[in-house]
Structure formats: structure tokens, C-alpha cells
Scaffold this motif. Structure first.
Motif, short mmCIF file in Angstrom:
data_model
loop_
_atom_site.label_atom_id
_atom_site.label_comp_id
_atom_site.label_asym_id
_atom_site.label_seq_id
_atom_site.Cartn_x
_atom_site.Cartn_y
_atom_site.Cartn_z
N VAL A 40 0.90 -1.35 0.15
CA VAL A 40 0.19 -0.46 -0.38
C VAL A 40 0.67 1.35 0.50
CG1 VAL A 40 -2.20 1.77 1.03
CG2 VAL A 40 -2.01 -1.23 0.85
N GLY A 41 1.65 1.52 1.10
CA GLY A 41 2.97 2.12 0.70
C GLY A 41 3.53 2.58 0.19
N VAL A 42 3.85 1.29 -0.83
CA VAL A 42 5.07 1.74 -2.28
C VAL A 42 3.70 2.13 -3.44
CG1 VAL A 42 6.18 -0.03 -4.29
CG2 VAL A 42 6.72 0.15 -1.66
N ASN A 43 2.69 1.97 -3.60
CA ASN A 43 1.58 2.48 -4.43
C ASN A 43 1.28 3.78 -4.24
OD1 ASN A 43 1.52 -0.44 -5.72
ND2 ASN A 43 -0.33 -0.68 -4.34
N LYS A 44 1.02 4.01 -3.63
CA LYS A 44 1.09 5.33 -3.34
C LYS A 44 2.35 6.29 -3.48
CE LYS A 44 -0.38 8.90 0.74
NZ LYS A 44 -1.28 9.02 2.17
N ALA A 45 3.23 5.97 -3.23
CA ALA A 45 4.50 6.40 -3.76
C ALA A 45 4.43 6.78 -5.19
CB ALA A 45 5.82 6.34 -3.07
N THR A 46 3.98 5.33 -5.96
CA THR A 46 4.97 5.09 -7.28
C THR A 46 3.77 5.83 -8.31
OG1 THR A 46 3.87 2.59 -7.77
CG2 THR A 46 6.27 3.34 -6.08
N ARG A 47 2.59 6.09 -7.79
CA ARG A 47 1.74 6.57 -9.21
C ARG A 47 2.01 7.45 -9.47
NH1 ARG A 47 -2.32 5.11 -4.22
NH2 ARG A 47 -3.13 2.88 -4.55
N LYS A 48 2.42 8.36 -8.55
CA LYS A 48 2.96 9.82 -9.65
C LYS A 48 4.46 9.23 -10.38
CE LYS A 48 0.40 13.64 -6.79
NZ LYS A 48 0.33 14.37 -6.13
N LEU A 49 5.28 9.19 -9.54
CA LEU A 49 6.43 7.79 -10.18
C LEU A 49 6.46 7.81 -11.30
CD1 LEU A 49 9.50 8.37 -9.46
CD2 LEU A 49 9.34 6.16 -8.36
N PHE A 50 5.01 6.96 -11.75
CA PHE A 50 5.88 5.85 -12.70
C PHE A 50 4.78 6.68 -13.92
CE2 PHE A 50 5.65 1.44 -9.79
CZ PHE A 50 7.05 1.78 -9.89
N ALA A 51 3.92 7.33 -13.84
CA ALA A 51 2.85 9.12 -14.80
C ALA A 51 4.04 9.21 -15.32
CB ALA A 51 2.45 9.34 -13.75
N ILE A 52 5.28 9.71 -15.04
CA ILE A 52 6.76 10.64 -15.44
C ILE A 52 8.02 9.83 -15.48
CG2 ILE A 52 5.63 12.55 -14.65
CD1 ILE A 52 7.70 12.46 -12.42
N ALA A 53 8.34 8.78 -15.07
CA ALA A 53 9.71 8.04 -15.45
C ALA A 53 8.47 6.00 -15.49
CB ALA A 53 10.33 8.19 -14.42
N ASP A 54 8.66 5.95 -16.56
CA ASP A 54 8.01 4.37 -16.53
C ASP A 54 9.20 3.35 -17.65
OD1 ASP A 54 7.54 5.74 -18.82
OD2 ASP A 54 5.66 5.01 -18.79
N THR A 55 10.58 4.01 -17.39
CA THR A 55 11.53 3.25 -18.38
C THR A 55 12.47 3.82 -17.58
OG1 THR A 55 11.98 5.25 -19.57
CG2 THR A 55 10.16 3.75 -20.47
N PRO A 56 14.12 2.95 -17.97
CA PRO A 56 15.28 3.58 -17.38
C PRO A 56 15.64 4.63 -17.41
CG PRO A 56 14.81 1.26 -17.80
CD PRO A 56 13.70 1.68 -18.69
#
Length: 214
Positions: free
Chosen positions: A49-65
């Protein structure tokens, strides 16, 4: 150490798990193999739950290496600072991105050895990625599965490696692909650590745990 359940009971247990949820899913949110790898690496000593909360915005802008590397370590920290050990995890993710680009053409490899060569990626993380993305019947043993495996007799073992082998050796072949998901969800929500919810457990009559609760 707990006894190993006989084959007939093992088959009955996983037949019931399958009937309840034929296609169990992991709870870490991701959009591709790379974001899955990062999410699993970030989940060490943290909740999904904590990881998902942090990564939602992250993966929206950084979904590749490449995009993650462009964000930089400090930029990544801003997104994951609510997760435990965030500084060390950010350092590993940035290193991981660089290696994926330089050595693997920006793609997540599909072998355990290659995955484990990446910073911050241990056997458990590698097994989750192999199972969830590459559909390999690999067994990622966490604290929930270790507890459940020993308590129930499904997969007894003195350490995580022994429990992993017990699952591979004793779970019927047709259930191997989803075994780790059924077990982790059962351990997370029903066979909990302090007071297992035996009263609503679908495998109560098949489990070896003697101190069952009502």
C-alpha cells in the motif's frame, strides 16, 4: 519443524484456492516489466500500500530506465521518501537503470541470474518479476509465506530457501504458477501472524496448525 502435508491434502488445498480465485494477482501497481521490478525492489521492508501510494505519480513520469535515470537520484527521492530506506533504494534504482540501459538494451532480463546481478535485486525480487511478468513458476517466499508454510504444513522449512524448495517439490504442478500469490494473500489476510482467522479459513480442515482460533 512442521510436518509436510501429504500430496492429497496439498492438492485439495490448492484446488480450493483455485476455486476461490483462479487468477490471483499481486498487489503492487505497475505498467510494465521495469516498473514492476522497481516496485518490488522498493517494497523490501515496506507495505505494498505504501509503495503504491509513492509510485503512482512516479511511474506516470518515469516508466522506463531512461526516464528514471533522467529524473536522477534526488528527483527519485522526492517521490519515494515516504518509503523505508528510501535513500539506499533510490541509489540502487538509479544504478539499476544505468545497468539495464548499458548491458540489457533498456529491457528487463528474463533470467534469475541476470536479475540478481542488478543492484538491490535479491532472489525474492527476481522471483516475483519472473513469476508476475514472465509467467515462470518461481516462488518468492516472504514473511507471510514462511509463516504460513511452516504453520500449516504446506511448505515447512528452516529458512526461506527451504520453504521455496518445499513449494517447488510439493505443490502439484498445475498450481505452481499461482502458488506464491495464493499463499501470500492467504498469509496476509487470513493466516495472520498473531491471531489467525481460522474461523473463516477455507482450508481449516486440511491445515496442520493445532492452535486454531474460533
Amino acid at each position: 519443524m512442521a510436518r509436510q502435508l501429504p500430496y492429497a491434502q496439498m492438492k485439495a488445498i490448492f484446488t480450493r484456492f483455485h476455486a476461490l480465485e483462479a487468477e490471483p494477482k499481486g498487489e503492487l501497481e505497475h505498467v510494465n516489466a521495469f516498473t514492476l521490478l522497481v516496485a518490488v525492489a522498493l517494497s523490501a521492508q515496506a507495505t505494498d500500500v505504501g509503495v503504491n501510494k509513492a509510485t503512482r505519480k512516479l511511474f506516470a513520469i518515469a516508466d522506463t530506465p531512461e526516464r528514471m535515470l533522467a529524473l536522477g537520484e534526488e528527483g527519485l527521492i522526492e517521490h519515494i521518501k515516504t518509503i523505508g530506506l528510501f535513500r539506499n533504494k533510490a541509489k540502487n534504482v538509479i544504478k539499476l537503470c544505468r545497468i539495464l540501459i548499458e548491458d540489457f538494451g533498456g529491457e528487463v532480463p528474463s533470467s534469475r541470474a541476470a536479475l540478481q546481478s542488478l543492484p538491490g535485486v535479491g532472489r525474492k525480487t527476481a522471483n516475483v518479476v519472473l513469476n508476475m511478468w514472465f509467467k515462470q513458476p518461481s516462488q518468492a517466499v516472504d514473511t507471510h509465506i514462511f509463516r504460513l508454510g511452516n504453520r500449516s504444513g504446506i511448505a515447512p522449512g528452516r529458512d526461506e530457501a527451504a520453504v521455496e524448495r518445499a513449494i517447488e517439490d510439493n505443490v502439484p504442478a498445475e498450481f505452481q504458477l499461482h502458488a506464491h500469490h495464493w499463499l501470500i494473500l492467504h498469509g496476509r489476510y487470513i493466516c495472520v501472524a498473531r491471531k489467525p482467522k481460522c474461523g473463516i479459513c477455507p482450508i481449516r480442515d486440511l491445515c496442520l496448525y493445532e492452535e486454531k482460533t474460533e
